[in-house]
Design a protein around this motif. Structure first.
Motif, PDB file in Angstrom:
ATOM      1  N   THR A 238      28.659 -11.638  -1.416  1.00 48.58           N
ATOM      2  CA  THR A 238      30.424 -12.310  -0.852  1.00 48.58           C
ATOM      3  C   THR A 238      30.902 -13.189  -2.485  1.00 48.58           C
ATOM      4  OG1 THR A 238      29.297 -14.733  -0.680  1.00 48.58           O
ATOM      5  CG2 THR A 238      29.666 -13.392   1.572  1.00 48.58           C
TER       6      THR A 238
ATOM      7  N   ALA B 265      34.137 -10.746  -3.362  1.00 45.62           N
ATOM      8  CA  ALA B 265      34.781 -10.694  -2.901  1.00 45.62           C
ATOM      9  C   ALA B 265      35.663 -12.303  -3.703  1.00 45.62           C
ATOM     10  CB  ALA B 265      34.718 -10.593  -1.622  1.00 45.62           C
TER      11      ALA B 265
ATOM     12  N   ASP C 234      37.208 -11.580  -7.070  1.00 47.59           N
ATOM     13  CA  ASP C 234      38.323 -11.232  -7.236  1.00 47.59           C
ATOM     14  C   ASP C 234      39.048 -11.996  -6.974  1.00 47.59           C
ATOM     15  OD1 ASP C 234      39.896  -8.999  -6.955  1.00 47.59           O
ATOM     16  OD2 ASP C 234      39.837  -8.742  -5.014  1.00 47.59           O
ATOM     17  N   VAL C 235      39.165 -12.379  -5.830  1.00 49.51           N
ATOM     18  CA  VAL C 235      41.086 -13.814  -5.156  1.00 49.51           C
ATOM     19  C   VAL C 235      41.176 -14.434  -6.027  1.00 49.51           C
ATOM     20  CG1 VAL C 235      40.574 -14.955  -3.126  1.00 49.51           C
ATOM     21  CG2 VAL C 235      40.131 -12.776  -2.397  1.00 49.51           C
TER      22      VAL C 235
ATOM     23  N   SER D  19      42.718 -13.323  -8.824  1.00 56.94           N
ATOM     24  CA  SER D  19      44.316 -12.173  -7.878  1.00 56.94           C
ATOM     25  C   SER D  19      44.910 -13.310  -8.219  1.00 56.94           C
ATOM     26  CB  SER D  19      43.446 -11.687  -6.716  1.00 56.94           C
ATOM     27  OG  SER D  19      42.731 -11.023  -7.060  1.00 56.94           O
TER      28      SER D  19
ATOM     29  N   ILE E 190      46.707 -11.500   0.347  1.00 61.56           N
ATOM     30  CA  ILE E 190      46.072 -11.144  -0.261  1.00 61.56           C
ATOM     31  C   ILE E 190      44.996 -11.073   1.049  1.00 61.56           C
ATOM     32  CG2 ILE E 190      46.568 -10.489  -2.733  1.00 61.56           C
ATOM     33  CD1 ILE E 190      44.325 -12.667  -3.030  1.00 61.56           C
TER      34      ILE E 190
ATOM     35  N   THR F 298      44.135  -7.994   3.498  1.00 61.21           N
ATOM     36  CA  THR F 298      43.558  -6.782   2.671  1.00 61.21           C
ATOM     37  C   THR F 298      42.095  -7.625   2.419  1.00 61.21           C
ATOM     38  OG1 THR F 298      44.648  -7.722   0.494  1.00 61.21           O
ATOM     39  CG2 THR F 298      46.019  -6.213   2.157  1.00 61.21           C
ATOM     40  N   ASN F 299      41.804  -7.769   1.054  1.00 61.53           N
ATOM     41  CA  ASN F 299      40.509  -8.776   1.270  1.00 61.53           C
ATOM     42  C   ASN F 299      39.880  -8.840   2.308  1.00 61.53           C
ATOM     43  OD1 ASN F 299      40.241  -9.094  -2.415  1.00 61.53           O
ATOM     44  ND2 ASN F 299      42.683  -9.839  -1.751  1.00 61.53           N
ATOM     45  N   THR F 300      40.160  -9.584   3.422  1.00 59.62           N
ATOM     46  CA  THR F 300      38.915  -9.760   4.495  1.00 59.62           C
ATOM     47  C   THR F 300      38.369  -7.750   5.011  1.00 59.62           C
ATOM     48  OG1 THR F 300      39.470 -11.789   4.948  1.00 59.62           O
ATOM     49  CG2 THR F 300      38.856 -10.543   6.338  1.00 59.62           C
TER      50      THR F 300
ATOM     51  N   THR G  84      38.678  -5.488   2.741  1.00 59.21           N
ATOM     52  CA  THR G  84      37.775  -5.116   2.020  1.00 59.21           C
ATOM     53  C   THR G  84      35.895  -5.481   2.331  1.00 59.21           C
ATOM     54  OG1 THR G  84      39.869  -4.711   0.451  1.00 59.21           O
ATOM     55  CG2 THR G  84      37.654  -4.451  -0.245  1.00 59.21           C
ATOM     56  N   VAL G  85      36.521  -6.721   2.855  1.00 61.60           N
ATOM     57  CA  VAL G  85      35.047  -7.260   3.173  1.00 61.60           C
ATOM     58  C   VAL G  85      34.078  -5.945   4.257  1.00 61.60           C
ATOM     59  CG1 VAL G  85      33.226  -9.022   2.931  1.00 61.60           C
ATOM     60  CG2 VAL G  85      35.206  -9.180   1.629  1.00 61.60           C
TER      61      VAL G  85
ATOM     62  N   VAL H   2      35.957 -16.037   1.251  1.00 63.35           N
ATOM     63  CA  VAL H   2      37.500 -15.574   0.933  1.00 63.35           C
ATOM     64  C   VAL H   2      38.685 -15.984   1.050  1.00 63.35           C
ATOM     65  CG1 VAL H   2      39.439 -13.180   1.210  1.00 63.35           C
ATOM     66  CG2 VAL H   2      36.710 -12.870   0.660  1.00 63.35           C
TER      67      VAL H   2
END
Length: 258
Positions: A138, A141, A144-145, A148, A179, A182-184, A186-187, A232
């Motif tokens: 994790t 991610a 990145d969040v 961001s 976001i 989209t990030n969830t 992606t994971v 995230v």
């Protein structure tokens, strides 16, 4: 081996061509993070080393490399780093507890057929190993969040310096909500794509849906996906609060010194 070298070279050229110097730093950051993971992995094999503590150290180093080596040291990377560390610490305690209660540590029935000739008494705490694996999965991610959110918050405050801490915090939450989905996803798809062969294996074994859901391997992967999604989600308000606090405090200090 030649294929791996060529693919790495192509990636390096693409990152330089598109990202310039920052792209080159990003490529070397990947190599450095890979080295950190390998070193920590070997250290976890030691009987006297605590995997959870090593995970905290590794996550901190990976966050430092990802944030400060690529984007240099500034208020954006500092707030993103603090937010990442806070989130990781919160998740570690929760994941260790969850791993212990859900009994997903160790080897599954499907894996025992290949490992029965080896001894299982290796002196390693598999609960902490399982928790460490989930946390390591994790960290990317979460970092990145965090960056961001902190980066656009700095831009918003730069163009609207009269904003209060609460208004800036709300802006950060608004960015995070955009976001989050989209990030969830992606994971989720990163995990499921990596373990697509597992689903095919279940089909070959003629597992029913109930057997799949109750399988230790499947449960471990789903818990990893859900914990990553939680990380995230948790890092969004933490980053928004830390960044708003840091930006407003920096502005006040600057005004007081003038």
């Amino acid at each position: 081996m030649n294929t791996l070298v060529w693919l790495a070279a192509i990636l390096f050229l693409l990152m330089i061509g598109i990202g310039g110097k920052k792209g080159a730093r990003s490529f070397f950051a990947i190599m450095l993070n890979f080295g950190v993971l390998i070193i920590i992995l070997f250290m976890m094999l030691g009987r006297d080393n605590d995997p959870v503590i090593l995970t905290i150290i590794a996550s901190t180093l990976i966050s430092c490399i990802t944030l400060f080596f690529i984007n240099k040291v500034n208020i954006t990377t500092k707030t993103a780093f603090v937010s990442t560390v806070i989130t990781i610490v919160l998740l570690i305690f929760f994941i260790v507890f969850l791993t212990d209660r859900s009994m997903i540590q160790g080897f599954s029935e499907e894996e025992m057929g290949e490992l029965y000739v080896f001894t299982m008494h290796i002196g390693v705490d598999f609960v902490k190993i399982a928790a460490s694996v989930i946390i390591m999965s994790t960290i990317g991610a979460i970092t990145d969040v965090a960056i961001s959110i902190s980066s656009p918050m700095r831009e918003i405050f730069y163009h609207n310096p009269s904003m209060s801490r609460k208004e800036l915090f709300v802006s950060g939450l608004s960015i995070g909500r955009d976001i989050l989905g989209t990030n969830t996803n992606t994971v989720f798809f990163a995990f499921m794509g990596g373990y697509l062969a597992l689903l095919i294996w279940y089909k070959d074994l003629a597992y029913s849906l109930g057997e799949i859901i109750n399988s230790k391997v499947f449960a471990e992967e789903m818990i990893g996906i859900l914990c990553a999604g939680m990380g995230v989600a948790i890092v969004i308000p933490i980053t928004s609060w830390v960044t708003a606090l840091a930006l407003v405090r920096t502005k006040k200090k600057r005004e007081a010194s003038q």
